[in-house]
Design a protein around this motif. Structure first.
Motif, mmCIF file in Angstrom:
data_model
loop_
_atom_site.group_PDB
_atom_site.id
_atom_site.type_symbol
_atom_site.label_atom_id
_atom_site.label_comp_id
_atom_site.label_asym_id
_atom_site.label_seq_id
_atom_site.Cartn_x
_atom_site.Cartn_y
_atom_site.Cartn_z
ATOM 1 N N ILE A 194 7.528 34.845 8.627
ATOM 2 C CA ILE A 194 6.946 33.333 8.318
ATOM 3 C C ILE A 194 5.619 33.550 9.640
ATOM 4 O O ILE A 194 6.353 34.423 10.701
ATOM 5 C CB ILE A 194 8.589 33.172 8.920
ATOM 6 C CG1 ILE A 194 9.388 32.906 7.724
ATOM 7 C CG2 ILE A 194 8.049 31.379 9.358
ATOM 8 C CD1 ILE A 194 10.700 32.281 8.209
ATOM 9 N N GLU A 195 5.178 33.027 10.598
ATOM 10 C CA GLU A 195 4.228 32.385 11.155
ATOM 11 C C GLU A 195 4.493 30.726 12.458
ATOM 12 O O GLU A 195 4.653 30.404 11.391
ATOM 13 C CB GLU A 195 3.155 32.724 10.897
ATOM 14 C CG GLU A 195 2.488 33.821 10.850
ATOM 15 C CD GLU A 195 1.139 33.961 10.560
ATOM 16 O OE1 GLU A 195 0.420 33.797 11.081
ATOM 17 O OE2 GLU A 195 0.948 35.330 9.215
ATOM 18 N N LEU A 196 5.377 30.926 13.296
ATOM 19 C CA LEU A 196 5.710 29.449 13.720
ATOM 20 C C LEU A 196 4.442 29.256 14.543
ATOM 21 O O LEU A 196 3.438 29.680 14.365
ATOM 22 C CB LEU A 196 6.269 30.208 14.605
ATOM 23 C CG LEU A 196 7.632 30.799 14.865
ATOM 24 C CD1 LEU A 196 8.540 31.127 16.139
ATOM 25 C CD2 LEU A 196 8.845 30.240 13.889
ATOM 26 N N GLY A 226 9.709 31.261 22.554
ATOM 27 C CA GLY A 226 9.113 30.943 20.966
ATOM 28 C C GLY A 226 7.817 32.041 21.912
ATOM 29 O O GLY A 226 6.686 32.499 21.085
ATOM 30 N N GLN A 227 8.430 33.617 22.330
ATOM 31 C CA GLN A 227 7.792 35.230 22.108
ATOM 32 C C GLN A 227 8.673 35.714 21.482
ATOM 33 O O GLN A 227 9.988 35.977 21.401
ATOM 34 C CB GLN A 227 6.885 35.184 23.155
ATOM 35 C CG GLN A 227 5.633 34.123 23.742
ATOM 36 C CD GLN A 227 5.611 34.603 25.349
ATOM 37 O OE1 GLN A 227 6.465 35.022 26.429
ATOM 38 N NE2 GLN A 227 4.054 34.925 25.386
ATOM 39 N N LYS A 228 8.127 36.959 20.957
ATOM 40 C CA LYS A 228 9.465 38.032 20.320
ATOM 41 C C LYS A 228 9.858 39.116 20.940
ATOM 42 O O LYS A 228 8.830 39.368 21.662
ATOM 43 C CB LYS A 228 8.256 38.523 19.206
ATOM 44 C CG LYS A 228 9.356 39.627 18.340
ATOM 45 C CD LYS A 228 8.428 40.116 17.015
ATOM 46 C CE LYS A 228 9.413 40.814 15.825
ATOM 47 N NZ LYS A 228 8.418 41.505 15.272
ATOM 48 N N PHE A 264 1.994 44.104 28.338
ATOM 49 C CA PHE A 264 1.660 44.130 27.153
ATOM 50 C C PHE A 264 -0.120 44.293 26.717
ATOM 51 O O PHE A 264 -0.395 43.797 27.469
ATOM 52 C CB PHE A 264 2.211 42.558 27.064
ATOM 53 C CG PHE A 264 4.084 43.273 26.974
ATOM 54 C CD1 PHE A 264 4.098 43.629 25.204
ATOM 55 C CD2 PHE A 264 4.276 41.874 27.768
ATOM 56 C CE1 PHE A 264 5.662 43.477 25.792
ATOM 57 C CE2 PHE A 264 5.663 42.072 27.340
ATOM 58 C CZ PHE A 264 6.515 42.907 26.211
ATOM 59 N N SER A 265 -0.528 44.773 25.929
ATOM 60 C CA SER A 265 -2.230 44.508 25.254
ATOM 61 C C SER A 265 -2.339 42.764 25.554
ATOM 62 O O SER A 265 -0.943 42.519 24.715
ATOM 63 C CB SER A 265 -2.545 45.448 23.931
ATOM 64 O OG SER A 265 -1.831 44.556 23.175
ATOM 65 N N GLU A 266 -3.509 43.173 25.503
ATOM 66 C CA GLU A 266 -4.863 41.613 26.098
ATOM 67 C C GLU A 266 -3.308 41.068 24.165
ATOM 68 O O GLU A 266 -2.980 39.223 24.125
ATOM 69 C CB GLU A 266 -6.060 41.517 26.257
ATOM 70 C CG GLU A 266 -6.487 39.868 26.184
ATOM 71 C CD GLU A 266 -7.666 40.050 25.787
ATOM 72 O OE1 GLU A 266 -8.384 39.111 25.885
ATOM 73 O OE2 GLU A 266 -8.545 41.767 26.645
ATOM 74 N N ASP A 267 -3.733 41.124 23.321
ATOM 75 C CA ASP A 267 -3.432 40.964 22.055
ATOM 76 C C ASP A 267 -1.922 40.632 21.926
ATOM 77 O O ASP A 267 -1.921 39.700 21.211
ATOM 78 C CB ASP A 267 -4.228 41.122 20.686
ATOM 79 C CG ASP A 267 -3.136 43.208 21.355
ATOM 80 O OD1 ASP A 267 -3.101 43.583 21.891
ATOM 81 O OD2 ASP A 267 -2.945 43.058 19.473
ATOM 82 N N LEU A 268 -0.839 40.838 22.510
ATOM 83 C CA LEU A 268 -0.185 40.820 22.490
ATOM 84 C C LEU A 268 0.966 39.709 23.400
ATOM 85 O O LEU A 268 1.898 39.695 23.447
ATOM 86 C CB LEU A 268 1.054 42.476 22.611
ATOM 87 C CG LEU A 268 1.322 43.120 21.219
ATOM 88 C CD1 LEU A 268 1.520 44.537 21.490
ATOM 89 C CD2 LEU A 268 1.620 42.374 20.424
ATOM 90 N N SER A 269 0.199 39.907 24.640
ATOM 91 C CA SER A 269 0.582 39.138 25.857
ATOM 92 C C SER A 269 0.788 38.576 25.484
ATOM 93 O O SER A 269 2.117 37.535 25.877
ATOM 94 C CB SER A 269 -0.426 39.122 26.650
ATOM 95 O OG SER A 269 -1.807 38.572 26.026
ATOM 96 N N GLN A 270 0.666 36.467 24.348
ATOM 97 C CA GLN A 270 0.674 35.999 24.356
ATOM 98 C C GLN A 270 2.272 35.669 23.026
ATOM 99 O O GLN A 270 2.240 34.509 22.663
ATOM 100 C CB GLN A 270 -0.500 35.428 23.957
ATOM 101 C CG GLN A 270 -1.867 34.656 24.544
ATOM 102 C CD GLN A 270 -1.482 33.907 25.966
ATOM 103 O OE1 GLN A 270 -0.522 33.061 25.734
ATOM 104 N NE2 GLN A 270 -1.484 34.463 27.196
ATOM 105 N N LYS A 271 2.164 36.504 22.061
ATOM 106 C CA LYS A 271 2.963 37.334 21.510
ATOM 107 C C LYS A 271 4.529 37.702 21.390
ATOM 108 O O LYS A 271 5.604 37.207 20.591
ATOM 109 C CB LYS A 271 2.490 37.412 20.223
ATOM 110 C CG LYS A 271 0.759 36.726 19.265
ATOM 111 C CD LYS A 271 0.743 38.190 18.173
ATOM 112 C CE LYS A 271 -0.594 37.390 18.208
ATOM 113 N NZ LYS A 271 -1.393 38.240 16.862
ATOM 114 N N ALA A 272 4.175 38.234 22.651
ATOM 115 C CA ALA A 272 5.923 39.217 23.016
ATOM 116 C C ALA A 272 5.829 38.672 24.512
ATOM 117 O O ALA A 272 5.167 38.748 24.726
ATOM 118 C CB ALA A 272 5.305 40.163 22.517
#
Length: 323
Positions: A321-323, A185-187, A220-228
């Motif tokens: 596309i946003e999951l 689920g993360q890029k 990873f930065s805070e805003d990327l930590s949940q996405k990347a």
């Protein structure tokens, strides 16, 4: 870096795991043994694992973390898809540089950089390309195909990149149509394909690839930590970037050959099985318009079939596309 660093490390790489003497290196390069010693000492300072023993010589006991053209070039030449390779310590963007080098150039080539200072993804989004952590590169290919084949090219390339990452990941690697690779689920990777064409057809395809390889969660930065995420987070050990690059180029070559010789229908089921967009409510953005819906299928042309909240069906050639 010494002007002889490329040649010295290339000899150490090609002769590994054997020792080669400083005298032999000096004779091959027409330089002094003192110059050879200075280069090897500098390579060690840069982190290269070179073992030196009196009366035996020097040997490379482990591939370094830093990109060296003296290793990348002979490694990539084992494949047949690229006519030349350029290795950089830093650049604004490998994609921008690749487009600049197309002028007066009819070759296929690869540009690899240890760092990008202004890396971009799809829709001109910034792509963090920190030094030493990932794989940042652009490839230029020359397919003699019709304009409408570019959509299918993306899908073949996605599977090639997925195949390479899967070799190193303990977790399942998935594709998000049309240009992203995910793990749990993360890029982990994004790639951008651009086309240069004239009235006669496609002149070149430039594909920029960014892969988070050895990042740890705290990188990873805070805003990327949940996405990347990164390959390393899902691997058993730190990923050697040279081995990964070799695997990636090998899989790209295989999928590119497949793209040139077989229809998308031949890999359609494989692509659908590798995708992570099914049975979910998704947000789609195409040409500035947004809607929510569900992905139903991918047709034999590589178009995504979607049904929106109003039960209206869409056939998408490219979308965010946003999951």
């Amino acid at each position: 870096m010494s002007k002889y660093s490329k040649d010295v490390i290339q000899m150490l790489y090609q002769y590994q795991p054997e020792y080669i003497s400083g005298q032999f290196i000096a004779e091959q390069l027409s330089i002094s043994r003192t110059a050879v010693k200075k280069v090897i000492d500098q390579l060690k300072i840069e982190g290269c694992k070179v073992e030196s023993i009196n009366h035996k010589g020097h040997r490379l006991i482990q591939l370094p973390e830093k990109w060296y053209s003296g290793i990348v070039l002979p490694m990539i030449k084992e494949q047949n898809v690229f006519e030349h390779v350029e290795v950089l310590e830093t650049t604004e963007s490998t994609q921008l540089l690749a487009k600049q080098k197309l002028v007066g150039n009819n070759d296929t080539f690869l540009i690899l950089s240890d760092e990008q200072t202004k890396g971009k993804g799809r829709f001109n989004r910034p792509w963090s390309s920190s030094k030493g952590k990932g794989l940042w590169m652009s490839i230029v290919l020359r397919p003699n195909v019709a304009f409408d084949m570019i959509t299918k090219f993306n899908l073949f390339m996605a599977l090639g990149i997925r195949d390479a990452i899967q070799q190193f990941s303990n977790e399942q690697v998935e594709v998000k149509w049309p240009n992203d690779i995910y793990i749990k689920g993360q890029k982990v990777c994004g790639f951008l394909t651009e086309m240069v064409a004239n009235s006669d057809g496609i002149e070149a395809v430039i594909c920029g690839i960014g892969i988070n390889m050895n990042h740890l969660p705290e990188d990873f930065s805070e805003d990327l930590s949940q996405k990347a995420t990164s390959v390393r987070i899902h691997a058993s050990e730190k990923v050697n970037r040279y081995y990964f690059l070799q695997a990636l180029v090998n899989h790209i070559e295989q999928r590119y050959t497949q793209f040139l010789n077989t229809p998308f229908s031949s890999i359609r089921e494989e692509y659908i099985a590798a995708s992570n967009i099914w049975n979910k409510q998704l947000r789609f953005t195409e040409n500035g318009k947004q809607f929510f819906g569900e992905a139903l299928d991918i047709d034999n042309s590589g178009f995504l079939i979607v049904i929106d909240e109003n039960k209206e069906q869409h056939c998408l050639i490219s979308a965010d596309i946003e999951l």
